[in-house]
Design a protein around this motif. Structure first.
Motif, short mmCIF file in Angstrom:
data_model
loop_
_atom_site.label_atom_id
_atom_site.label_comp_id
_atom_site.label_asym_id
_atom_site.label_seq_id
_atom_site.Cartn_x
_atom_site.Cartn_y
_atom_site.Cartn_z
N SER A 88 45.70 49.71 34.98
CA SER A 88 44.69 48.66 35.25
C SER A 88 45.00 47.67 36.27
O SER A 88 44.34 47.44 37.21
N ARG A 109 38.95 50.71 35.38
CA ARG A 109 38.38 50.07 34.16
C ARG A 109 38.67 50.65 32.69
O ARG A 109 39.20 51.54 32.77
N GLU A 131 37.41 53.97 32.22
CA GLU A 131 38.36 55.03 33.04
C GLU A 131 39.59 55.41 32.59
O GLU A 131 40.08 56.35 32.46
N LYS A 154 32.38 54.98 36.28
CA LYS A 154 31.16 54.18 36.04
C LYS A 154 30.34 54.70 36.91
O LYS A 154 30.41 55.10 38.18
N HIS A 184 39.69 43.22 31.88
CA HIS A 184 39.16 43.47 33.46
C HIS A 184 40.22 42.60 34.34
O HIS A 184 39.97 42.71 35.52
N ARG A 234 42.15 45.01 36.78
CA ARG A 234 41.40 45.26 37.67
C ARG A 234 41.13 44.25 38.80
O ARG A 234 41.10 44.54 39.99
N TYR A 258 35.25 40.00 42.99
CA TYR A 258 36.25 40.30 42.15
C TYR A 258 37.49 39.40 42.97
O TYR A 258 38.51 39.29 42.22
#
Length: 191
Positions: free
Chosen positions: A37, A43, A46, A74, A137, A140, A176
């Protein structure tokens, strides 16, 4: 946490989470999940779909890249990521314990974990670590933020970060990236 982004992790947070994840009978697997991660930006889906052929070379040894295949990514937008040395070392250890076939991240029953189970596992881990606002998340977002801050030093651009993240657009990558007030102050003083 609807409408709000997951918080990013500091280096201190990461060390705390890795230590906590490493406890118990699935400690090695759990450390790999955290590193996938934070150091590869994968993700939850994944991580759940990752299989040994995606991380091993032709001789079935842990390789130097992570091949996120289309069926695992994704929107079926696979990518190849250079493997961080910490991930490599932890995958070697995990492969010695669990074997190098099938899913990398196995459930209690031995099959692949479901993406929802990965999401729930991260939520539980961050709750135990006392890290409010963190979710599956967070790793990530931490990966994308750190990559964006370091990419110029590596001779790259935000386009490289976009490709590592597997985003369709740079605009998504920019969403992000966590801002840094101290960096803004230093930047203004440099002008």
């Amino acid at each position: 946490m609807p409408g709000r982004q997951a918080k990013t992790l500091t280096q201190r947070d990461l060390m705390k989470v890795l230590k906590l994840a490493g406890r118990g009978r699935h400690g090695q697997r759990n450390r790999v999940m955290v590193l996938l991660s934070v150091k590869a930006g994968l993700r939850a889906g994944e991580i759940a779909a990752l299989s040994w052929p995606m991380v091993c070379d032709a001789r079935s040894r842990v390789g130097r890249v992570i091949e996120v295949r289309d069926q695992a990514a994704k929107n079926h937008r696979g990518r190849i990521l250079p493997m961080h040395p910490e991930i490599h070392a932890e995958l070697v250890k995990l492969g010695q314990l669990a074997g190098r076939s099938g899913p990398v991240i196995r459930s209690e029953r031995g099959g692949a974990m479901h993406a929802d189970s990965v999401v729930n596992w991260f939520a539980s881990l961050y709750r135990k670590a006392g890290l409010a606002g963190c979710s599956s998340h967070s790793g990530r977002r931490t990966f994308v933020t750190n990559a964006a801050r370091l990419v110029a030093r590596a001779g790259g651009s935000l386009r490289d970060v976009q490709q590592l993240a597997g985003h369709a657009s740079i605009a998504m990558t920019q969403r992000y990236i966590e801002g840094d007030d101290q960096a803004k102050r230093r930047l203004v003083c440099m002008l």
